[in-house]
Design a protein around this motif. Structure first.
Motif, short mmCIF file in Angstrom:
data_model
loop_
_atom_site.label_atom_id
_atom_site.label_comp_id
_atom_site.label_asym_id
_atom_site.label_seq_id
_atom_site.Cartn_x
_atom_site.Cartn_y
_atom_site.Cartn_z
N LEU A 42 -13.43 3.51 -9.55
CA LEU A 42 -14.71 2.80 -9.58
C LEU A 42 -15.81 3.56 -8.85
O LEU A 42 -16.95 3.62 -9.32
N LEU A 43 -15.47 4.16 -7.71
CA LEU A 43 -16.44 4.95 -6.97
C LEU A 43 -16.91 6.14 -7.79
O LEU A 43 -18.11 6.44 -7.83
N SER A 44 -16.00 6.82 -8.46
CA SER A 44 -16.38 7.95 -9.32
C SER A 44 -17.31 7.50 -10.43
O SER A 44 -18.27 8.19 -10.77
N TRP A 45 -17.04 6.34 -11.00
CA TRP A 45 -17.90 5.82 -12.06
C TRP A 45 -19.29 5.47 -11.53
O TRP A 45 -20.30 5.76 -12.17
N VAL A 46 -19.34 4.87 -10.35
CA VAL A 46 -20.63 4.49 -9.76
C VAL A 46 -21.44 5.74 -9.43
O VAL A 46 -22.66 5.76 -9.60
N LEU A 47 -20.77 6.80 -8.97
CA LEU A 47 -21.47 8.03 -8.62
C LEU A 47 -22.02 8.77 -9.84
O LEU A 47 -22.98 9.53 -9.73
N ALA A 53 -9.98 1.88 -6.66
CA ALA A 53 -11.24 1.97 -5.92
C ALA A 53 -11.88 3.35 -6.09
O ALA A 53 -13.10 3.46 -6.29
N ILE A 54 -11.08 4.40 -6.05
CA ILE A 54 -11.61 5.75 -6.25
C ILE A 54 -12.16 5.91 -7.66
O ILE A 54 -13.20 6.53 -7.87
N LEU A 102 -12.49 13.74 -5.15
CA LEU A 102 -11.85 12.45 -5.40
C LEU A 102 -10.75 12.58 -6.44
O LEU A 102 -9.69 11.95 -6.33
#
Length: 92
Positions: free
Chosen positions: A22-27, A19-20, A49
């Motif tokens: 994916l969040l880094s990629w989205v950001l 999840a982290i 992160l």
């Protein structure tokens, strides 16, 4: 019983690491056609992160969670120095 709890914790941490990631990629900017400019707040968040991910990996996948207290403290200090240097180099 301990192995079941350990396996569940490891699986939960693996899901959190995913999840982290994916969040880094989205950001990250640059998913569209618009020009990209650097963003200090986003970079700082991604560095934090990364530090969290590093700590989770060391604790759960390198078995440091059952290590002596001095080793836990040493790995935490190493992560703080490492990610502090990365952030310092970026901000400089």
């Amino acid at each position: 019983m301990l192995r079941i709890v350990s396996a569940r914790a490891t699986t939960a941490v693996w899901l959190l690491l995913s999840a982290i990631t994916l969040l880094s990629w989205v950001l990250a900017p640059g998913h569209g056609a618009a020009p990209v400019s650097p963003s200090t707040p986003i970079t700082m968040l991604v560095v934090v992160l990364g530090a969290v991910k590093g700590r989770l990996i060391i604790r759960y996948f390198m078995e440091a969670r059952t290590a002596p207290r001095w080793l836990k403290a040493a790995t935490d200090a190493w992560l703080i120095v490492l990610w502090g240097a990365v952030l310092g180099i970026y901000l400089w």
